[in-house]
Enzyme design. Sequence first.
Site, PDB file in Angstrom:
ATOM      1  N   GLN A  52      -7.224 -50.436 -30.446  1.00 11.04           N
ATOM      2  CA  GLN A  52      -5.862 -50.096 -30.033  1.00 11.04           C
ATOM      3  C   GLN A  52      -5.113 -49.241 -31.048  1.00 11.04           C
ATOM      4  O   GLN A  52      -4.421 -48.057 -30.771  1.00 11.04           O
ATOM      5  CB  GLN A  52      -5.124 -51.079 -29.481  1.00 11.04           C
ATOM      6  N   THR A  83      -5.080 -58.486 -18.661  1.00  9.76           N
ATOM      7  CA  THR A  83      -4.102 -57.807 -19.707  1.00  9.76           C
ATOM      8  C   THR A  83      -3.493 -56.829 -19.170  1.00  9.76           C
ATOM      9  O   THR A  83      -4.123 -55.980 -18.501  1.00  9.76           O
ATOM     10  CB  THR A  83      -4.908 -57.749 -21.032  1.00  9.76           C
ATOM     11  N   ASN A  84      -2.432 -56.652 -19.313  1.00  8.42           N
ATOM     12  CA  ASN A  84      -1.369 -55.275 -18.930  1.00  8.42           C
ATOM     13  C   ASN A  84      -2.079 -53.941 -19.901  1.00  8.42           C
ATOM     14  O   ASN A  84      -2.345 -53.166 -19.090  1.00  8.42           O
ATOM     15  CB  ASN A  84      -0.097 -55.466 -19.022  1.00  8.42           C
ATOM     16  N   THR A  85      -1.859 -54.213 -20.948  1.00  5.46           N
ATOM     17  CA  THR A  85      -2.412 -53.065 -21.906  1.00  5.46           C
ATOM     18  C   THR A  85      -3.372 -52.251 -21.775  1.00  5.46           C
ATOM     19  O   THR A  85      -3.573 -51.196 -21.748  1.00  5.46           O
ATOM     20  CB  THR A  85      -2.090 -53.486 -23.366  1.00  5.46           C
ATOM     21  N   CYS A 197       3.452 -58.214 -20.071  1.00  3.21           N
ATOM     22  CA  CYS A 197       2.371 -58.591 -21.051  1.00  3.21           C
ATOM     23  C   CYS A 197       1.823 -59.789 -20.585  1.00  3.21           C
ATOM     24  O   CYS A 197       2.780 -60.910 -20.505  1.00  3.21           O
ATOM     25  CB  CYS A 197       2.743 -58.366 -22.517  1.00  3.21           C
ATOM     26  N   GLU A 199       0.708 -62.461 -22.151  1.00  3.04           N
ATOM     27  CA  GLU A 199       1.358 -63.511 -23.249  1.00  3.04           C
ATOM     28  C   GLU A 199       2.806 -63.918 -22.974  1.00  3.04           C
ATOM     29  O   GLU A 199       3.031 -64.881 -23.452  1.00  3.04           O
ATOM     30  CB  GLU A 199       1.047 -63.056 -24.698  1.00  3.04           C
TER      31      GLU A 199
END
Length: 232
Positions: A52, A83-85, A197, A199
Amino acid sequence: MKTIGVIGGMSWESSAEYYRLLNRYAKARLGGHHNARSLMATVDFAEVEALQRAGDWDALGAQMAQAAQHLERGGADIVLLATNTMHRVCGAIEATIGVPFLHIADPTGRALRAAGVTRAGLLGTRYTMEQDFYVGRLRDVHGIEAIVPDDAGRADVHRIIYDELCHGKVAEESRRVYQRVIDDLKARGAQAVILGCTEITLLIGKEDSALPVFDTTALHAQAAVDWAIGAT
């Protein structure tokens, strides 16, 4: 009930929350001793985070596609990316599997529309807040305008995710930082806040926010269970 396949490990803290939620929602729907039928392919987040930072999204796409293929071969009937990313590379996943892929932004977009929200604050990693793969999907598919924090707010939100939440650290001062960011988004016209996100749910709940909270982790997991039961 169909089998839910989860690509996890980004970080494992949120993947553990996915596992808990999938089973909790399945039990709520089916009762008794029921739980979700699921598989998880866990990648090494250290490798993912390094790629990333390097901006090597092609390599990340190949890694996510391989994990999705493992899940499909293992018997998964639907694939989730926890995970969104990493939905930045969802096209690479969809191109290599024959089972449905449930995009994390879609359950959130539908929930926002159902609540009458058309302008929502978005919290997430810098990649999610600053690139168009997530904001664009909310806009183009669901008609939701996503607004993001200012430069300083984005830096704080991103730092707390990677330096604290991904390591399971939940600090009261960081909660206050997020609350200030949410207050600013509200002042700029946000009707709700998206925990974009997986988390962030470890740090912010509805009781911590001046705006209605839409938790992508919970909405994603619930939509997967609904699909798995409805497709049976």
